[in-house]
Design a protein around this motif. Structure first.
Motif, PDB file in Angstrom:
ATOM      1  N   GLY A  35       6.812 -10.995   9.191  1.00  7.99           N
ATOM      2  CA  GLY A  35       5.793 -10.520  10.127  1.00  7.99           C
ATOM      3  C   GLY A  35       5.937  -9.035  10.407  1.00  7.99           C
ATOM      4  N   THR A  36       7.188  -8.595  10.584  1.00  8.38           N
ATOM      5  CA  THR A  36       7.432  -7.166  10.832  1.00  8.38           C
ATOM      6  C   THR A  36       7.025  -6.324   9.629  1.00  8.38           C
ATOM      7  N   ALA A  37       7.399  -6.768   8.427  1.00  4.87           N
ATOM      8  CA  ALA A  37       7.061  -6.029   7.207  1.00  4.87           C
ATOM      9  C   ALA A  37       5.553  -5.970   6.996  1.00  4.87           C
ATOM     10  N   ASN A  38       4.869  -7.073   7.254  1.00  3.53           N
ATOM     11  CA  ASN A  38       3.411  -7.098   7.093  1.00  3.53           C
ATOM     12  C   ASN A  38       2.731  -6.201   8.104  1.00  3.53           C
ATOM     13  N   LEU A  39       3.282  -6.140   9.308  1.00  3.89           N
ATOM     14  CA  LEU A  39       2.708  -5.302  10.355  1.00  3.89           C
ATOM     15  C   LEU A  39       2.876  -3.827  10.027  1.00  3.89           C
ATOM     16  N   ILE A  40       4.026  -3.472   9.459  1.00  6.76           N
ATOM     17  CA  ILE A  40       4.311  -2.063   9.174  1.00  6.76           C
ATOM     18  C   ILE A  40       3.690  -1.618   7.850  1.00  6.76           C
ATOM     19  N   LEU A  41       3.874  -2.424   6.796  1.00  4.81           N
ATOM     20  CA  LEU A  41       3.478  -2.002   5.444  1.00  4.81           C
ATOM     21  C   LEU A  41       2.116  -2.525   5.011  1.00  4.81           C
ATOM     22  N   LYS A  42       1.529  -3.459   5.754  1.00  5.68           N
ATOM     23  CA  LYS A  42       0.186  -3.981   5.461  1.00  5.68           C
ATOM     24  C   LYS A  42       0.067  -4.528   4.036  1.00  5.68           C
ATOM     25  N   GLY A  43       1.013  -5.350   3.644  1.00  5.68           N
ATOM     26  CA  GLY A  43       0.955  -5.906   2.294  1.00  5.68           C
ATOM     27  C   GLY A  43       1.287  -7.374   2.290  1.00  5.68           C
ATOM     28  N   THR A  44       0.281  -8.236   2.460  1.00  5.54           N
ATOM     29  CA  THR A  44       0.516  -9.676   2.543  1.00  5.54           C
ATOM     30  C   THR A  44       1.075 -10.227   1.239  1.00  5.54           C
ATOM     31  N   LEU A  45       0.519  -9.769   0.101  1.00  2.00           N
ATOM     32  CA  LEU A  45       0.973 -10.262  -1.194  1.00  2.00           C
ATOM     33  C   LEU A  45       2.436  -9.921  -1.418  1.00  2.00           C
ATOM     34  N   GLU A  46       2.819  -8.702  -1.054  1.00  2.00           N
ATOM     35  CA  GLU A  46       4.209  -8.290  -1.228  1.00  2.00           C
ATOM     36  C   GLU A  46       5.141  -9.096  -0.331  1.00  2.00           C
ATOM     37  N   PHE A  75      16.920  -8.114   8.536  1.00  2.00           N
ATOM     38  CA  PHE A  75      17.247  -6.813   7.942  1.00  2.00           C
ATOM     39  C   PHE A  75      17.152  -6.849   6.413  1.00  2.00           C
ATOM     40  N   VAL A  76      17.732  -7.883   5.816  1.00  2.00           N
ATOM     41  CA  VAL A  76      17.703  -8.010   4.350  1.00  2.00           C
ATOM     42  C   VAL A  76      16.274  -8.211   3.860  1.00  2.00           C
ATOM     43  N   PHE A  77      15.499  -9.015   4.586  1.00  2.00           N
ATOM     44  CA  PHE A  77      14.113  -9.279   4.194  1.00  2.00           C
ATOM     45  C   PHE A  77      13.306  -7.985   4.185  1.00  2.00           C
ATOM     46  N   ILE A  78      13.436  -7.179   5.220  1.00  3.83           N
ATOM     47  CA  ILE A  78      12.661  -5.931   5.316  1.00  3.83           C
ATOM     48  C   ILE A  78      13.058  -4.968   4.197  1.00  3.83           C
ATOM     49  N   LEU A  79      14.364  -4.848   3.927  1.00  2.78           N
ATOM     50  CA  LEU A  79      14.813  -3.957   2.857  1.00  2.78           C
ATOM     51  C   LEU A  79      14.290  -4.429   1.491  1.00  2.78           C
ATOM     52  N   LEU A  80      14.335  -5.734   1.253  1.00  2.00           N
ATOM     53  CA  LEU A  80      13.828  -6.276   0.001  1.00  2.00           C
ATOM     54  C   LEU A  80      12.326  -6.061  -0.116  1.00  2.00           C
TER      55      LEU A  80
END
Length: 405
Positions: free
Chosen positions: A358-369, A27-32
């Motif tokens: 993995g979830t953030a990359n799948l949703i937001l498509k930003g590997t660098l971020e 949860f914290v990772f996705i919010l950050l």
């Protein structure tokens, strides 16, 4: 192997606490990541803004009443050509001409053609590449210095000319006297090869549409050959890097360009610069304010992640004080106990960061971020976790063993 065995046994025995820790990390990772992605998107928009809203500039006379029919000195022309802070510079010089040789006394009867020397198709309003018909590349025509020309179809038909013919133009250039009256003077009897035709121009332009187009450099060479001061009657361009707008304006001032003064006396000297930067400046200011505000929260966000890492680790490990005390009572040193508890948290935090990334990359498509987020998250969260483990390590073995709570 002993430490790995102990860690796996502890994780199985405290699986629900482990799931809670991993879930909090996700949860914290996705919010950050959302926070950093928004900053990155704002920066991307700011970097793309020059392409979305380019800054157009044009040279006027001092009172701002005229953009065409000016006299813009060759010194300024060369400075603009050599400047790295401008791009897509468009020059045009207007002349009049008649076909064939004739005495100067007949100029008012014979000078019936409008001629333009231009370095780009965009230097002439009311025309596009679709209006020009020629076998060679049109762009090469405008950048060449060969004695060639493009003539309006109606002029071709009227004078029974064809592509490939050579036409001799008696060129006259325009100039203003001290009272700002327009005059014409002979320039050169110039032979040009016809390499293309053009359709009629739109009539909604600042000047009469030219009947003949000649490469800009060809005209400049004619002026130099006849030792006549060269000038252009219109100039426009774009700012190369709008994000360096102040540096651009400083350079333009060093070139001698001024701001328009509506109350100034009428003159046709091209010495004033109009910069259409209102839209760009407004958008850039809004984006910069957003970026500054978001980046101003970064220390606060990092502190929150550290605090969450500390609270989560402390609360989950605090309930295992008796387990810690038993390990110490059985002879395990503080370092050994610290390492076991740390490895448990390490695996849970890494698992949470991996799933969250993995979830953030799948949703937001930003590997660098995601990579940037991972570095900040792991550093901040582990820092909080280390503080919690340090506090647990200071627990009194006797108090923990005999605590009835």
């Amino acid at each position: 192997m002993f430490y790995l065995h102990m860690v796996l046994c502890n994780l199985k025995r405290n699986k629900w606490k482990g799931i809670s820790t991993a879930s909090i990390c996700i949860f914290v990772f996705i919010l950050l990541n959302l926070y950093l992605t928004y900053i990155y998107n704002c920066r991307m928009q700011l970097n793309e803004l020059p392409n979305i809203s380019p800054i157009y500039c044009s040279i006027f006379n001092l009172n701002g009443s005229s953009q065409v029919g000016l006299e813009i000195s060759e010194d300024l022309i060369k400075k603009l050509e050599n400047s790295t802070k401008v791009k897509n510079v468009d020059f045009s010089i207007r002349m009049v001409a008649g076909i064939g040789d004739f005495p100067i006394e007949d100029w008012n009867k014979k000078l019936n053609l409008n001629v333009a020397g231009v370095n780009s198709i965009t230097a002439v309003s009311g025309i596009s590449l679709d209006d020009i018909h020629m076998e060679d590349d049109v762009v090469n025509f405008f950048t060449s210095s060969y004695p060639t020309c493009i003539i309006n179809k109606s002029i071709m038909e009227k004078n029974q000319l064809r592509i490939g013919d050579t036409v001799t133009l008696n060129l006259y250039y325009q100039y203003y006297d001290e009272k700002e009256y327009l005059h014409y003077a002979p320039l050169e009897l110039l032979s040009l090869e016809i390499i293309g035709t053009m359709d009629l121009f739109n009539t909604n332009t600042l000047q009469l549409p030219p009947d003949i187009l000649i490469p800009f450099e060809t005209v400049r060479e004619v002026f130099h050959r006849n030792k006549i001061d060269f000038y252009v009657d219109s100039a426009s361009f774009y700012v190369a890097d709008p994000l360096q707008l102040n540096a651009f304006k400083d350079e333009m001032k060093s070139f001698g360009l001024l701001e328009s003064v509506p109350t100034a006396k009428l003159s046709y000297d091209g010495i004033a610069l109009t910069v259409r930067d209102t839209t760009f400046r407004t958008l850039a200011s809004q984006l910069r304010q957003s970026i500054d505000a978001l980046e101003g929260f970064f220390p606060f966000i990092s502190t929150i992640v550290i605090f969450i890492g500390y609270i989560t680790s402390f609360l989950l490990l605090n309930s295992r004080q008796k387990e810690y005390a038993l390990m110490r009572a059985l002879g395990a040193g503080r370092g050994k106990c610290f390492l076991i508890f740390f490895l448990e948290q390490f695996f849970l935090i890494i698992l949470g960061a991996f799933i969250g990334g993995g979830t953030a990359n799948l949703i937001l498509k930003g590997t660098l971020e995601v990579v940037t987020t991972g570095n900040i998250f792991l550093f901040s969260y582990f820092l909080g976790c280390m503080v919690a483990l340090w506090r647990i390590g200071k627990t009194s073995v006797i108090e923990a063993l005999f605590c009835t709570e």
